[in-house]
Design a protein around this motif. Structure first.
Motif, mmCIF file in Angstrom:
data_model
loop_
_atom_site.group_PDB
_atom_site.id
_atom_site.type_symbol
_atom_site.label_atom_id
_atom_site.label_comp_id
_atom_site.label_asym_id
_atom_site.label_seq_id
_atom_site.Cartn_x
_atom_site.Cartn_y
_atom_site.Cartn_z
ATOM 1 N N LYS A 57 42.631 48.053 31.920
ATOM 2 C CA LYS A 57 41.467 48.585 32.547
ATOM 3 C C LYS A 57 41.239 49.361 33.696
ATOM 4 N N HIS A 58 41.562 51.013 33.834
ATOM 5 C CA HIS A 58 40.974 51.642 34.652
ATOM 6 C C HIS A 58 39.313 50.346 35.539
ATOM 7 N N GLU A 59 39.060 49.673 36.538
ATOM 8 C CA GLU A 59 38.274 49.363 36.665
ATOM 9 C C GLU A 59 37.973 48.662 37.996
ATOM 10 N N PHE A 60 36.679 49.762 38.817
ATOM 11 C CA PHE A 60 37.349 49.324 40.956
ATOM 12 C C PHE A 60 36.095 48.330 40.858
ATOM 13 N N VAL A 61 36.915 47.256 41.854
ATOM 14 C CA VAL A 61 36.112 46.274 42.484
ATOM 15 C C VAL A 61 36.105 47.061 44.405
ATOM 16 N N TYR A 62 35.003 47.083 44.871
ATOM 17 C CA TYR A 62 34.809 47.502 46.321
ATOM 18 C C TYR A 62 34.627 46.293 46.999
ATOM 19 N N ALA A 63 35.056 46.929 48.286
ATOM 20 C CA ALA A 63 34.436 46.487 49.874
ATOM 21 C C ALA A 63 34.265 47.202 50.881
ATOM 22 N N GLY A 117 41.007 33.966 54.829
ATOM 23 C CA GLY A 117 42.182 34.594 55.052
ATOM 24 C C GLY A 117 42.401 35.644 54.422
ATOM 25 N N ALA A 118 43.124 35.868 53.002
ATOM 26 C CA ALA A 118 42.948 36.808 51.859
ATOM 27 C C ALA A 118 42.566 36.584 51.406
ATOM 28 N N GLY A 119 41.787 35.748 51.365
ATOM 29 C CA GLY A 119 40.971 34.951 49.987
ATOM 30 C C GLY A 119 40.913 34.208 49.254
ATOM 31 N N ILE A 120 40.334 33.278 48.568
ATOM 32 C CA ILE A 120 40.490 32.079 47.785
ATOM 33 C C ILE A 120 39.372 32.399 46.417
ATOM 34 N N PRO A 121 40.105 33.100 45.759
ATOM 35 C CA PRO A 121 39.458 32.311 44.330
ATOM 36 C C PRO A 121 38.935 31.572 44.019
ATOM 37 N N ASP A 122 37.264 31.566 43.469
ATOM 38 C CA ASP A 122 36.855 30.138 42.604
ATOM 39 C C ASP A 122 37.106 30.146 41.152
ATOM 40 N N HIS A 172 37.070 36.026 36.933
ATOM 41 C CA HIS A 172 35.384 35.380 37.136
ATOM 42 C C HIS A 172 34.908 36.257 38.441
ATOM 43 N N PRO A 173 33.908 35.868 38.308
ATOM 44 C CA PRO A 173 32.322 36.280 39.309
ATOM 45 C C PRO A 173 33.058 36.449 40.863
ATOM 46 N N LEU A 174 33.002 37.995 41.274
ATOM 47 C CA LEU A 174 33.980 38.535 42.683
ATOM 48 C C LEU A 174 32.794 37.731 43.971
ATOM 49 N N LEU A 175 33.765 36.873 45.033
ATOM 50 C CA LEU A 175 33.605 36.790 45.851
ATOM 51 C C LEU A 175 33.232 37.414 47.564
ATOM 52 N N LYS A 176 32.640 37.204 48.107
ATOM 53 C CA LYS A 176 32.568 38.329 48.970
ATOM 54 C C LYS A 176 32.938 38.416 50.109
ATOM 55 N N PRO A 177 34.027 39.837 50.610
ATOM 56 C CA PRO A 177 33.213 40.825 50.711
ATOM 57 C C PRO A 177 33.330 41.650 49.095
ATOM 58 N N TRP A 178 33.946 41.112 47.740
ATOM 59 C CA TRP A 178 33.887 42.247 46.379
ATOM 60 C C TRP A 178 33.031 42.577 46.291
ATOM 61 N N TYR A 179 32.564 43.527 45.866
ATOM 62 C CA TYR A 179 31.391 43.908 44.370
ATOM 63 C C TYR A 179 32.181 45.072 43.103
#
Length: 317
Positions: free
Chosen positions: A244-250, A163-168, A283-290
């Motif tokens: 903070k200006h911090e980036f995550v990617y997918a 779905g839209a993502g389910i963080p752990d 929290h630790p990113l779940l795929k597809p996020w990096y």
């Protein structure tokens, strides 16, 4: 400071105080500025780690319809020194400012439900989301195939983060009762719109926001959300929720598309849910996020694209 005062007075004909009040009256304008800041910071960052970055025009000559279907992002990037015409298109976005309000989290009961689904009942919630997604897909496919020839796109959702993502959040609470007791320790005002806006509410949703409407050239389905093919990599600036200006990617191909229109990306993806319980720690990113764009490219292997000179923004800032 004097330069800023002079700039605002020259450009807008008002004092800083009036300028600030105008921004408060129009959060959309503030959002545009933050979006531009995010793009500038991304360009600085990506160049600092060894990439070439070329800005893509927001609207080429001829208007938005003249924008290439394969360059509907903000930058072309490739490693410095490369002479190959192989570029990745990166789309830069910020997180949704009113995600908690839109999710109904100004009600304490809604907070209990969402935290329960992402922690003690996460496996059950994953099963439920997958089931509802597959059902919506099947109905849309059946309806489409009755009216059209050809093959409907495949259903491609992650089985561990659908779905839209389910963080752990499974390590934070042992039961729904624990969540209820924790949330009840906060005042009612802690769940107000202002509390969320000022980052003092018990939780913060890190969600994307991509409200553009597109027509899929393959299925002809119209939906709100970009097409999967528009860019290679989605870059999200978390500033509005982390400070903070911090980036995550997918990789766009790895994001779960819309169930009813599989060639469209969704408007909103939930990247993480931060809580005061662990001091709003990510929290630790779940795929597809990096967290690393290098890792995102290395692991997911997005397909490079040829540079289209007509799409470049050659203005000097």
């Amino acid at each position: 400071m004097e330069n800023i005062i002079n700039y605002i007075n020259h450009k807008f004909g008002v004092s800083i105080k009036t300028f600030q009040e105008a921004l408060k009256l129009n959060p959309g304008a503030e959002g545009y500025i933050l979006g531009s800041i995010g793009e500038l910071l991304f360009k600085d960052y990506i160049e600092s780690i060894g990439y070439e970055a070329l800005r893509i025009k927001e609207k080429p000559d001829g208007g938005y319809n003249a924008k290439s279907t394969e360059a509907r992002g903000d930058f072309y990037i490739r490693k410095k020194g490369s002479e190959q015409d192989k570029w990745y298109v990166v789309e830069c976005k910020g997180v949704k400012s009113n995600s908690e309000k839109r999710s109904g989290l100004i009600k304490q009961s809604s907070c209990i439900n969402i935290l329960t689904k992402h922690s003690v009942n996460r496996e059950k919630h994953i099963t439920s989301i997958l089931k509802s997604g597959k059902n919506a897909y099947s109905k849309s496919k059946e309806k489409w195939e009755k009216k059209n020839k050809g093959r409907f796109p495949k259903f491609k959702w992650s089985k561990i983060n659908p779905g839209a993502g389910i963080p752990d959040l499974t390590d934070l609470w042992n039961s729904k009762k624990d969540i209820e007791e924790w949330l009840k320790s906060f005042s009612r005002n802690s769940f107000s719109e202002d509390a969320y806006w000022n980052l003092i509410a018990p939780i913060r949703l890190l969600q994307t926001h991509m409200p553009s409407t597109r027509i899929d050239p393959v299925t002809k389905l119209k939906s709100t959300g970009p097409l999967v093919t528009e860019f290679n990599i989605l870059c999200v600036d978390l500033f509005l929720k982390t400070g903070k200006h911090e980036f995550v990617y997918a990789n766009a191909n790895d994001l779960n598309p819309q169930a009813k229109s599989p060639n469209h990306l969704q408007q909103n993806y939930t990247i993480d849910i931060l809580t005061k319980k662990d001091n709003y720690k990510r929290h630790p990113l779940l795929k597809p996020w990096y967290d690393s764009i290098d890792e995102c490219i290395k692991v997911t292997k997005p397909k490079p694209r040829n540079l289209d000179e007509s799409q470049l923004d050659k203005r000097k800032i």
